[in-house]
Design an enzyme around this catalytic site. Sequence first.
Site, short mmCIF file in Angstrom:
data_model
loop_
_atom_site.label_atom_id
_atom_site.label_comp_id
_atom_site.label_asym_id
_atom_site.label_seq_id
_atom_site.Cartn_x
_atom_site.Cartn_y
_atom_site.Cartn_z
N HIS A 1 67.34 13.77 41.77
CA HIS A 1 67.32 14.73 42.88
C HIS A 1 67.46 14.00 44.22
O HIS A 1 68.50 14.10 44.85
CB HIS A 1 66.08 15.63 42.87
CG HIS A 1 65.88 16.37 41.60
ND1 HIS A 1 66.84 17.23 41.09
CD2 HIS A 1 64.85 16.39 40.72
CE1 HIS A 1 66.40 17.74 39.96
NE2 HIS A 1 65.20 17.24 39.70
N ASP B 1 69.42 19.21 33.77
CA ASP B 1 68.02 19.36 34.14
C ASP B 1 67.32 20.48 33.35
O ASP B 1 67.03 20.33 32.17
CB ASP B 1 67.91 19.58 35.64
CG ASP B 1 66.49 19.38 36.18
OD1 ASP B 1 65.56 19.26 35.39
OD2 ASP B 1 66.32 19.36 37.41
#
Length: 451
Positions: A267, A318
Amino acid sequence: MALWCEQAWLPDGWCGHVRLTLEQGRISGIETGIDAAPGDERHAIFLPGLPNLHSHAFQRGMAGLAERAGTGADSFWTWREAMYHFVDRLDPEGMQAIAALAFAEMLESGFTCVGEFHYLHHGLDGQPYDDIAIMARAIADAADATGIALTLLPVFYAHAGFGGADPAPGQRRFVNDVDRYARLLDAAQGAVAGLDAAVVGVAPHSLRAATAEELAAVAAMAPGAPVHIHIAEQTAEVDACLAWSGARPVEWLMDHADVDRDWCLVHATHITDAERHAIVQSGAVAGLCPITEANLGDGLFPARDFLAEGGRFGVGSDSNVEIDAAAELRLLEYGQRLAQRGRNLLASGAGQSTGASLYRGALAGGGQALGRPSPGLAVGAAADIVSLNAADPGFAGRTGDAILDSWIFGGGARRVDCVWRGGVKRVAGGRHVARDAIDARYRTAMATLLG
């Protein structure tokens, strides 16, 4: 065996009439400008398979179950509570069934390897199973059943917040101390030992979940292997880190850990210019998950400036709320367009294809992050090959980089025809060859989980 195609994206660019010879799961020969030989399997368009550098496979089972508004403001943190509730009943059999579906869908979309950021370790009551790696074995079984190449990243998770806060009840199935994590890591190595080309790395979950001492201990357990960490995903995380340490998450990490090319910072959404420069200089990979980051309302990584400075990146699915390799790349570019009100912002230069630039970057960065660097379709490389369906009208009249642009920005997973992983065809006609059995097992598992 040999495969032939009309067009293939090789390391030096597009070539026509390409014949690939495969032996023992690798590409042993490449001929260009040649007609197909008798017995060759014929196709239209070949690309190298794309790495998926960040997955929580079990979360595929909760896709769509957190899309109902709460009484207050919804965010990552309210989504996390829904996730904790979902795992309350998930056992090893359910884990295997959900992971197999996720891995099959990854292959169907063009991902051929996955980094599984695995933190669901213990029994329903939080006590370790007799086999401490039984959940890791479920993931390995799912990889074996689908054929995807697995980089297993057992997660170290010990705390609920910065500074070593006690874990919350909902985290009971994740938690280990350093000694037990070392045993888990050793057992995870055994769990994947029977897989083809498996890699095992380490994954301190986040600066929230590991103290400085624990972070150093975990990172030292697998020298030369991948090290993945969630970082700076939400603004609340940045604020909490500042309150605890006086530094921002990436700033603190760079000052306290030997971050290098083995690391993947997942991220890294909320970073300053100085933090961005530090990531680039370290050689670490930014692990970007655009679909999940959009679903959770995280924010946008400064990809344009990062890539302009030579930063390395890869993409991951994810939370697996949607699994589509092309869609991850598309949303990565579209996020930058919305933020900066421009177009073709991640192309590598004037006149360059945005799709090809994205694919090339994600191929290199994702391979680096997963400990399996790939030159693409080259002699000696793993035979991880994606065939696109040239009969789809979206490819009409397209050649060269226009194929990548049309796939990424105009089609996605539905335009994938066949996929080979390690020289074995795992997807044919857009569907995993074991999809019926995988679907049936998944449906049974979900009936138990949600019934």
